[in-house]
Design a protein around this motif. Structure first.
Motif: not given
Length: 436
Positions: A349-355, A340-341
């Motif tokens: 608000h910026y969100w990332v999920q990597v799998y 989260y940034v």
């Protein structure tokens, strides 16, 4: 001496070791790990979209023919149909089936590829762009070409009118990029470029990744004053695993290199909100850079979002989006990295999920658990049986964590996870104990 052993042992109880191994070997001798398209070619090969020109050579710099690309794209998106379609004529060209399936879905519309006799020559970037636009339309994927800054494409004025919409759609979807600032539509595509395009098309179609349209919250909820980005990320992991549990799926673990990949991507999407990175490569390349693909792991998707101020808000957005939900509930995924940034610009608000998941040849996977909230407790120093000479501190730590979680399981409690800052705290405390 016994107290020192106890101190060392306690300092390492929250440390799990990840043994770094070499990157998964390339399927082709002429595609080293350092090649810019290595990860794309490997992914496309593993999925059965591409083959080598020989058993050991992919020929990444070789010219891609129209026929070859139709075979690749139909293998990626219409494999069942290619298997069921049979040539109408004996002795038909090897690419007849792929051309027929492509025709059925309108993939060749607006290109010379509507003519079966013109498939053995190289495919131009213009034709590639048109095929991409046709696929996006066939899959009902929106690509807002009008949002593309045409002035940034140096040779825009020379792009034929019949290809302009396809070019902007390809840019908007993050599938094609320029060459030294120009589109260079007359250039023929290489086999390496084709693999990259296939992976980006796959991402755009939502089969490997999905983009959450950034919509600022109508009434931004105030985030807890004490919440750190790491705590927000940990909460997202918890919420993800709660959703997976509802679906009867196993919980996802975390490991440092995958979390680092998410952190890098979170910074990148502040300036370029898409799955293509600022350098023009796929999001998946960051996993190679941080070492997240070590231990025979590979990417299995990315979710991104902007505007949601809390973990609960972003998870609600993702779970209400079919593409994002599919990534969260992807059965083959085994690990997740979240970041989260908070930014003073853009959507804030910026969100990332990597799998990630094991490659088909994987023999082991990273085993670090998701960070969990714990109540601090004082352990009374006790005499320890000296470890065998072959036991490393990391092995002792891993064994203690395992035994702790065995005891918790007996009580019906969830297992405890580990994370770096807590381990570092234990390591600081260890030398202090002998002075108590």
């Amino acid at each position: 001496m016994k107290r020192m052993l106890a101190s060392t042992f306690l300092a390492l109880t929250l440390l799990l070791s990840l043994t770094a191994t070499a990157f998964a070997a390339s399927a082709f001798q002429d595609v080293p790990d350092t090649h810019w398209a290595s990860s794309y070619i490997q992914q496309a090969y593993e999925k059965g979209w591409v083959n080598g020109m020989t058993a050991a050579a992919y020929a990444p710099s070789g010219t891609l023919t129209r026929a070859q690309f139709l075979k690749m794209v139909t293998a990626a998106f219409y494999s069942a149909e290619t298997e069921e379609t049979t040539p109408e004529l004996d002795g038909a060209a090897w690419y007849y089936v792929y051309w027929t399936v492509a025709q059925n879905h309108g993939l060749t519309k607006g290109t010379p590829m509507t003519d079966l006799s013109k498939l053995e020559t190289g495919i131009s970037r213009y034709e590639m762009a048109q095929t991409i636009a046709n696929l996006l339309a066939a899959k009902e994927i929106s690509a807002n070409g009008s949002a593309v800054n045409k002035q940034s494409i140096q040779d825009w004025s020379s792009i034929p009118a019949n290809y302009q919409d396809a070019v902007t759609a390809s840019y908007a979807a993050g599938i094609l990029n320029g060459k030294n600032g120009a589109f260079a539509g007359q250039d023929t595509m290489t086999r390496a470029e084709a693999a990259a395009v296939l992976c980006r098309m796959d991402a755009a179609a939502g089969q490997e990744s999905s983009t959450q349209t950034p919509v600022p919250a109508q009434t931004p909820a105030a985030a807890p004053a004490t919440a750190t980005p790491e705590e927000f990320a940990a909460e997202v992991v918890r919420l993800v695993n709660a959703e997976r549990a509802k679906a009867g799926l196993s919980a996802l673990g975390t490991y440092d290199a995958l979390t680092k990949a998410a952190q890098v991507r979170a910074q990148e999407i502040v300036t370029r909100f898409e799955h293509t990175r600022p350098d023009g490569t796929s999001y998946a390349t960051v996993l190679d850079e941080t070492g997240a693909t070590n231990n025979n792991m590979r990417s299995s998707g990315e979710n991104i979002a902007a505007g949601q101020p809390t973990p609960a808000a972003v998870m609600e957005s993702w779970m209400n989006s079919p593409g994002h939900k599919a990534n969260i509930l992807r059965a083959e995924s085994t690990h997740i990295g979240v970041a989260y940034v908070k930014s003073s610009s853009g959507y804030g608000h910026y969100w990332v999920q990597v799998y990630s998941r094991p490659s088909s040849t994987a023999t082991q996977t990273p085993a670090t658990q998701t960070p969990a909230t714990q109540t601090p407790a004082t352990q009374t120093p006790a005499a320890q049986t000296p470890a065998t000479p072959s036991a490393t501190p990391e092995e002792l730590a891993a064994e203690v964590v395992r035994l702790v979680n065995v005891e918790r399981a007996k009580e019906g409690l969830s297992p405890l996870g580990t994370f770096d800052s807590l381990t570092e705290a234990a390591q600081i405390r260890a030398p202090e104990l002998p002075t108590l």
